[in-house]
Structures are given as C-alpha cells and as structure tokens.
Design a protein around this motif. Structure first.
Motif, PDB file in Angstrom:
ATOM      1  N   CYS A 202      29.863  22.638  19.866  1.00 32.77           N
ATOM      2  CA  CYS A 202      30.216  23.932  19.270  1.00 32.77           C
ATOM      3  C   CYS A 202      29.720  25.069  20.169  1.00 32.77           C
ATOM      4  O   CYS A 202      28.646  24.977  20.761  1.00 32.77           O
ATOM      5  CB  CYS A 202      29.586  24.042  17.879  1.00 32.77           C
ATOM      6  SG  CYS A 202      29.872  25.635  17.092  1.00 32.77           S
ATOM      7  N   THR A 204      28.732  28.043  19.287  1.00 33.22           N
ATOM      8  CA  THR A 204      27.682  28.893  18.716  1.00 33.22           C
ATOM      9  C   THR A 204      26.307  28.440  19.202  1.00 33.22           C
ATOM     10  O   THR A 204      25.963  27.265  19.075  1.00 33.22           O
ATOM     11  CB  THR A 204      27.708  28.823  17.169  1.00 33.22           C
ATOM     12  OG1 THR A 204      29.006  29.176  16.733  1.00 33.22           O
ATOM     13  CG2 THR A 204      26.677  29.750  16.553  1.00 33.22           C
ATOM     14  N   CYS A 207      23.899  25.962  17.263  1.00 33.57           N
ATOM     15  CA  CYS A 207      24.623  25.115  16.310  1.00 33.57           C
ATOM     16  C   CYS A 207      24.549  23.666  16.791  1.00 33.57           C
ATOM     17  O   CYS A 207      24.646  23.390  17.980  1.00 33.57           O
ATOM     18  CB  CYS A 207      26.082  25.544  16.176  1.00 33.57           C
ATOM     19  SG  CYS A 207      26.985  24.490  15.003  1.00 33.57           S
ATOM     20  N   LEU A 209      26.519  21.047  15.985  1.00 29.64           N
ATOM     21  CA  LEU A 209      27.700  20.178  15.902  1.00 29.64           C
ATOM     22  C   LEU A 209      28.120  19.650  17.276  1.00 29.64           C
ATOM     23  O   LEU A 209      28.390  20.408  18.192  1.00 29.64           O
ATOM     24  CB  LEU A 209      28.892  20.872  15.245  1.00 29.64           C
ATOM     25  CG  LEU A 209      29.964  19.839  14.839  1.00 29.64           C
ATOM     26  CD1 LEU A 209      29.689  19.267  13.457  1.00 29.64           C
ATOM     27  CD2 LEU A 209      31.360  20.403  14.907  1.00 29.64           C
ATOM     28  N   CYS A 230      34.312  24.561  13.269  1.00 30.99           N
ATOM     29  CA  CYS A 230      33.064  23.805  13.218  1.00 30.99           C
ATOM     30  C   CYS A 230      32.649  23.641  11.758  1.00 30.99           C
ATOM     31  O   CYS A 230      32.616  24.617  11.006  1.00 30.99           O
ATOM     32  CB  CYS A 230      31.981  24.548  13.998  1.00 30.99           C
ATOM     33  SG  CYS A 230      30.320  23.906  13.712  1.00 30.99           S
ATOM     34  N   CYS A 233      29.096  25.811  11.244  1.00 32.02           N
ATOM     35  CA  CYS A 233      28.967  27.275  11.329  1.00 32.02           C
ATOM     36  C   CYS A 233      30.307  27.982  11.210  1.00 32.02           C
ATOM     37  O   CYS A 233      30.356  29.207  11.158  1.00 32.02           O
ATOM     38  CB  CYS A 233      28.275  27.669  12.630  1.00 32.02           C
ATOM     39  SG  CYS A 233      29.331  27.506  14.076  1.00 32.02           S
TER      40      CYS A 233
HETATM   41 ZN   LIG Z   1      29.063  25.338  14.969  1.00 32.87          ZN
END
Ligand SMILES: [Zn+2]
Ligand SMILES: [Zn+2]
Length: 247
Positions: A202, A204, A207, A209, A230, A233
């Motif tokens: 991801c 971000t 984050c 993921l 995602c 987020c």
């Molecule tokens: Zn994310």
C-alpha cells in the motif's frame, strides 16, 4: 520412488511442484504405478522424521506455485545445525538478515534485498571489524550455494535477498527478531497470511497492507480498478508499490 524424491529434496532442499510432478510421472511410467506427488511426499516426510527433518509446504511468492522444502524440525536450532557453517559465519549470516530486515533498508518502502556491493558497508560495525570484504563475499557466496540466500541480477548489479529456504526454515526466528517485538519489519500477505518479501505494498506510509501479486488478483477479483482500495486505510491499491528484488 520416494527415494528419488527424497534425494531431490536433500540435494536442493526445495522442490517445486512442477518439477516434482515431472519426476513422479516419469517414475509412474517406468514402474507402472499411479502415485501422486502428495502420496510420495507423505512417505518421504515419514522417513525423514527420524533425522529431525520435516517436509513443509510453502509457495513461490511470485508465481504462487506450491513448493516443498526440507527443513530441520527444531526451527530455533536450524541456524546452528546442518549448515556446515562455523559460529562466526552464522553470526555474519544473522547480521546480513538484520540488514535485509532493517528499518533503513525497508523505508520508505519494503525492499528485503540489498546490492552485493553495498551489503558489507551496511553491516554492524562490530561485524565489519571482524570480516573483510573478501571474507564477507565468500560467506555470502556459500550461503547462496547452500540455498540460504538468493542472488538476483538487476541491471548488471548482484542483489541479495532471503531465499525460500530461509523464509520457511527460519520463519520463527525471523518473526522473533523482526516482528512487532523486534524491528517490526516482518510482513505477512493479507491474502494468504504467509510471509511476504515480494509483491505489492500500500502507498500509505505506515500502512501494513501487503499482497503477493497472485493474492492481489484474488483479493480484488471482480472489482474494477476504481474499486480496488486498501482494506486497511482505503487508499487506491492500483498504484500500490512494487516490492521485488529486481525493482
Ligand atoms: Zn493501506
Ligand atoms: Zn499472499
């Protein structure tokens, strides 16, 4: 027949399903049998238990292909035994793993891989005092030849990354050292819940993921691009970062 598969596993430590199936179908032809790879691997696993070995299932992170790996049963002991390494070399191997999993290596995005030319400079100072460039390179080459590290070539540059064997056999060690109690850089795929070092991340910052490419296809199956968000987020996942030793 199980002896042939056992030999293939002992020689390479890692047996890909495709290769295993090829061997089995040839042997079935010769022997007039109709055994499956699974059945034969079951027999092999039974036979190697007395040597404190086990056959575990994993998968290739890029292709999703199942792979079978011969591992030492005592994971915590694995780094010490059966490696043909002395204590100093094991220390160096651990320092290399520390570098591959360090927050510096994996920020602002995951890499889990380092250029061979840079790796010694990134090692702990104490380790550098004890190992010259030549010695470090020699040990890395041995770790590669024994399947503990993988070497890729990226634009003529050699890249070192943890191997399938290391990810499988040393999984508990990696989680202990680099999980939330440690450097918090150990990652799992949100799709298959298996270890993650290759795939997509991801965008971000912070984050968690991560998805293997194949797992991302399943995760977002049936959704058009505008709807690939995602799950943690909500960020657009179509622009997710690539995590791969060759990127
Ligand atoms: Zn994310
Ligand atoms: Zn996955």
């Amino acid at each position: 027949m199980s002896a042939v598969i056992a030999n293939a596993l002992i020689a390479n430590r890692v047996l890909r399903e495709g290769t295993g199936n090829e061997i089995i179908s040839k042997l079935n032809e010769i022997d007039g049998t109709d055994l499956s790879l699974k059945e034969v691997l079951g027999t092999v696993a039974g036979n190697v238990h007395e040597y404190d070995l086990d056959v575990i299932n994993a998968k290739d992170q890029e292709t999703g292909e199942p792979v079978y790996i011969l591992v030492n049963k005592e994971a915590s002991e694995a780094a010490k035994r059966a490696t043909l390494f002395d204590a100093g070399e094991i220390e160096l191997f651990k320092a290399i793993l520390d570098t591959l999993y360090s927050p510096e290596t994996n920020s602002p995005r995951d890499r889990f891989s380092i250029s061979m030319g840079l790796i010694r400079d990134l090692l702990d100072d104490e380790i550098k005092k004890r190992y010259s460039y030549a010695e470090t390179k020699y040990v890395i080459e041995r770790l590669v030849s024994l399947g503990w590290l993988t070497k890729y070539v990226r634009q003529g540059d050699e890249i070192i990354a943890p191997s399938l064997r290391t990810l499988a056999e040393l999984n508990s060690y990696l989680q202990e050292q680099y999980g939330q109690e440690g450097t918090d850089t150990y990652r799992k795929c949100a799709g298959c819940n298996q270890v993650f070092t290759i795939g997509r991340q991801c965008t971000t910052e912070g984050c968690r993921l991560r998805l293997h490419n194949k797992c991302a296809e399943i995760y977002f199956r049936g959704r058009d691009e505008s709807n690939q968000k995602c799950g943690l987020c909500g960020a657009d996942f179509t622009t997710a970062l690539t995590v791969h030793p060759l990127s």
